[in-house]
Write a protein that holds these residues in place. Structure first.
Motif, mmCIF file in Angstrom:
data_model
loop_
_atom_site.group_PDB
_atom_site.id
_atom_site.type_symbol
_atom_site.label_atom_id
_atom_site.label_comp_id
_atom_site.label_asym_id
_atom_site.label_seq_id
_atom_site.Cartn_x
_atom_site.Cartn_y
_atom_site.Cartn_z
ATOM 1 N N GLU A 1 0.860 -1.186 0.000
ATOM 2 C CA GLU A 1 0.000 0.000 0.000
ATOM 3 C C GLU A 1 0.895 1.234 0.000
ATOM 4 O O GLU A 1 1.920 1.279 0.674
ATOM 5 C CB GLU A 1 -0.876 -0.013 1.252
ATOM 6 C CG GLU A 1 -1.868 1.115 1.315
ATOM 7 C CD GLU A 1 -2.730 1.034 2.569
ATOM 8 O OE1 GLU A 1 -3.233 2.091 2.962
ATOM 9 O OE2 GLU A 1 -2.887 -0.040 3.146
ATOM 10 N N PHE A 2 0.479 2.251 -0.778
ATOM 11 C CA PHE A 2 1.281 3.463 -0.912
ATOM 12 C C PHE A 2 0.382 4.685 -0.842
ATOM 13 O O PHE A 2 -0.756 4.648 -1.294
ATOM 14 C CB PHE A 2 2.029 3.477 -2.253
ATOM 15 C CG PHE A 2 2.848 2.236 -2.482
ATOM 16 C CD1 PHE A 2 4.101 2.120 -1.932
ATOM 17 C CD2 PHE A 2 2.347 1.183 -3.232
ATOM 18 C CE1 PHE A 2 4.858 0.966 -2.124
ATOM 19 C CE2 PHE A 2 3.085 0.032 -3.433
ATOM 20 C CZ PHE A 2 4.351 -0.080 -2.876
ATOM 21 N N HIS A 3 0.928 5.763 -0.309
ATOM 22 C CA HIS A 3 0.246 7.054 -0.382
ATOM 23 C C HIS A 3 0.622 7.695 -1.713
ATOM 24 O O HIS A 3 1.734 7.483 -2.231
ATOM 25 C CB HIS A 3 0.689 7.971 0.763
ATOM 26 C CG HIS A 3 0.216 7.524 2.111
ATOM 27 N ND1 HIS A 3 -1.116 7.427 2.436
ATOM 28 C CD2 HIS A 3 0.908 7.156 3.218
ATOM 29 C CE1 HIS A 3 -1.230 7.023 3.694
ATOM 30 N NE2 HIS A 3 -0.019 6.841 4.187
ATOM 31 N N ASP A 4 -0.277 8.493 -2.257
ATOM 32 C CA ASP A 4 -0.033 9.128 -3.555
ATOM 33 C C ASP A 4 1.291 9.891 -3.569
ATOM 34 O O ASP A 4 2.062 9.811 -4.526
ATOM 35 C CB ASP A 4 -1.167 10.090 -3.908
ATOM 36 C CG ASP A 4 -2.478 9.381 -4.196
ATOM 37 O OD1 ASP A 4 -2.543 8.136 -4.107
ATOM 38 O OD2 ASP A 4 -3.457 10.085 -4.509
ATOM 39 N N HIS A 5 1.554 10.653 -2.507
ATOM 40 C CA HIS A 5 2.760 11.490 -2.500
ATOM 41 C C HIS A 5 4.044 10.667 -2.524
ATOM 42 O O HIS A 5 5.095 11.178 -2.912
ATOM 43 C CB HIS A 5 2.756 12.446 -1.299
ATOM 44 C CG HIS A 5 3.003 11.787 0.015
ATOM 45 N ND1 HIS A 5 2.010 11.153 0.730
ATOM 46 C CD2 HIS A 5 4.131 11.654 0.744
ATOM 47 C CE1 HIS A 5 2.513 10.669 1.847
ATOM 48 N NE2 HIS A 5 3.803 10.959 1.886
ATOM 49 N N GLN A 6 3.980 9.387 -2.141
ATOM 50 C CA GLN A 6 5.159 8.534 -2.199
ATOM 51 C C GLN A 6 5.491 8.141 -3.645
ATOM 52 O O GLN A 6 6.647 7.856 -3.954
ATOM 53 C CB GLN A 6 4.941 7.256 -1.388
ATOM 54 C CG GLN A 6 4.824 7.484 0.104
ATOM 55 C CD GLN A 6 4.518 6.187 0.830
ATOM 56 O OE1 GLN A 6 3.459 5.591 0.640
ATOM 57 N NE2 GLN A 6 5.460 5.742 1.642
ATOM 58 N N LEU A 7 4.485 8.115 -4.505
ATOM 59 C CA LEU A 7 4.672 7.653 -5.881
ATOM 60 C C LEU A 7 4.975 8.783 -6.865
ATOM 61 O O LEU A 7 5.679 8.571 -7.854
ATOM 62 C CB LEU A 7 3.422 6.900 -6.342
ATOM 63 C CG LEU A 7 3.040 5.670 -5.516
ATOM 64 C CD1 LEU A 7 1.686 5.131 -5.959
ATOM 65 C CD2 LEU A 7 4.109 4.598 -5.614
ATOM 66 N N VAL A 8 4.445 9.973 -6.591
ATOM 67 C CA VAL A 8 4.625 11.092 -7.519
ATOM 68 C C VAL A 8 6.112 11.439 -7.614
ATOM 69 O O VAL A 8 6.799 11.594 -6.603
ATOM 70 C CB VAL A 8 3.803 12.312 -7.072
ATOM 71 C CG1 VAL A 8 4.131 13.538 -7.924
ATOM 72 C CG2 VAL A 8 2.316 11.993 -7.136
ATOM 73 N N GLY A 9 6.600 11.512 -8.856
ATOM 74 C CA GLY A 9 8.000 11.850 -9.101
ATOM 75 C C GLY A 9 8.905 10.652 -9.303
ATOM 76 O O GLY A 9 10.053 10.812 -9.708
ATOM 77 N N LEU A 10 8.400 9.445 -9.021
ATOM 78 C CA LEU A 10 9.233 8.255 -9.221
ATOM 79 C C LEU A 10 9.432 7.987 -10.715
ATOM 80 O O LEU A 10 8.545 8.225 -11.528
ATOM 81 C CB LEU A 10 8.593 7.020 -8.578
ATOM 82 C CG LEU A 10 8.465 7.001 -7.064
ATOM 83 C CD1 LEU A 10 7.850 5.680 -6.606
ATOM 84 C CD2 LEU A 10 9.807 7.217 -6.388
ATOM 85 N N ALA A 11 10.608 7.481 -11.059
ATOM 86 C CA ALA A 11 10.895 7.083 -12.439
ATOM 87 C C ALA A 11 10.096 5.829 -12.763
ATOM 88 O O ALA A 11 9.903 4.964 -11.906
ATOM 89 C CB ALA A 11 12.381 6.817 -12.610
ATOM 90 N N VAL A 12 9.634 5.726 -13.994
ATOM 91 C CA VAL A 12 8.901 4.553 -14.458
ATOM 92 C C VAL A 12 9.762 3.860 -15.506
ATOM 93 O O VAL A 12 10.163 4.480 -16.495
ATOM 94 C CB VAL A 12 7.519 4.939 -15.043
ATOM 95 C CG1 VAL A 12 6.794 3.710 -15.568
ATOM 96 C CG2 VAL A 12 6.684 5.654 -13.994
ATOM 97 N N VAL A 13 10.057 2.580 -15.243
ATOM 98 C CA VAL A 13 10.917 1.808 -16.141
ATOM 99 C C VAL A 13 10.271 0.464 -16.429
ATOM 100 O O VAL A 13 9.437 -0.021 -15.676
ATOM 101 C CB VAL A 13 12.329 1.590 -15.534
ATOM 102 C CG1 VAL A 13 13.051 2.916 -15.331
ATOM 103 C CG2 VAL A 13 12.261 0.827 -14.231
ATOM 104 N N THR A 14 10.694 -0.146 -17.534
ATOM 105 C CA THR A 14 10.243 -1.498 -17.871
ATOM 106 C C THR A 14 11.102 -2.495 -17.094
ATOM 107 O O THR A 14 12.156 -2.128 -16.552
ATOM 108 C CB THR A 14 10.387 -1.772 -19.378
ATOM 109 O OG1 THR A 14 11.773 -1.734 -19.713
ATOM 110 C CG2 THR A 14 9.606 -0.769 -20.212
ATOM 111 N N PRO A 15 10.710 -3.775 -17.070
ATOM 112 C CA PRO A 15 11.561 -4.774 -16.404
ATOM 113 C C PRO A 15 12.964 -4.850 -17.013
ATOM 114 O O PRO A 15 13.922 -5.202 -16.333
ATOM 115 C CB PRO A 15 10.795 -6.090 -16.613
ATOM 116 C CG PRO A 15 9.370 -5.670 -16.744
ATOM 117 C CD PRO A 15 9.420 -4.333 -17.460
#
Length: 185
Positions: free
Chosen positions: A111-125
């Protein structure tokens, strides 16, 4: 970082209660009697006379919960010092916020709060950089990661284990395995 936990709606009755659009998973904790919420500085409702003739009411920087209850599926809140309908009307549209430092991290590691996810890099496997998380949209069927692509476009990614197998907060990344064509929409 300030987290929005609610937005003040219309007044309810003549004694200063207001409806609140809840934007938190824990309304019982956030809107408990005695809780102090900050008001969003950018949310400035139209001034309304409340203190007397010609004296406009100003939304205070902080509001203290006096009482909160659910009525017909809506949260009704009475704030300390808001004693009549006119003053309550002046609060309409005000965002109620808390500091993210005051929010306990979730106990569940999935489980995550929105503010923990915003700004994270998104990468493929495989490690291909797809962009970064711009925000989280909460849709009825599932949450959506709003991905800001390097070329400036945005893409919506369903936040489900089949597509988002891993969130690495320590590494600052979200691993996404999108089905063919998902990022082309």
């Amino acid at each position: 970082m300030q987290l929005v936990v609610g937005r003040v709606g219309k007044p309810h009755g003549i004694r200063g209660e207001v409806t609140v659009e809840v934007r938190t998973d824990e309304p019982e904790a956030r809107f408990a009697p005695g809780a102090v919420l900050s008001t969003e500085p950018g949310a400035v409702p139209p001034p309304a006379p409340a203190d007397g003739p010609g004296v406009p009411f100003r939304v205070p920087a902080k509001l203290t919960i006096e009482q909160a209850r659910f009525h017909q599926g809506r949260l009704l809140v009475a704030f300390d010092g808001i004693l009549d309908r006119n003053t309550a009307e002046a609060l309409r549209g005000t965002l109620l916020v808390v500091d993210s430092a005051d929010v306990e991290p979730p106990e569940d590691p999935e489980e995550f709060h929105d503010h923990q996810l915003v700004g994270l890099a998104v990468v493929t496997p495989a490690g291909e950089h797809l962009g970064e998380v711009a925000r989280i949209d909460h849709a009825p069927s599932s949450d959506l990661l709003v991905l800001r692509r390097p070329e400036g476009r945005t893409a919506l990614i369903p936040f489900v284990r089949a597509i988002v197998p891993e969130v690495d907060l320590a590494g600052g990344r979200v691993i996404v395995d999108p089905p063919a064509g998902l990022l082309d929409l």
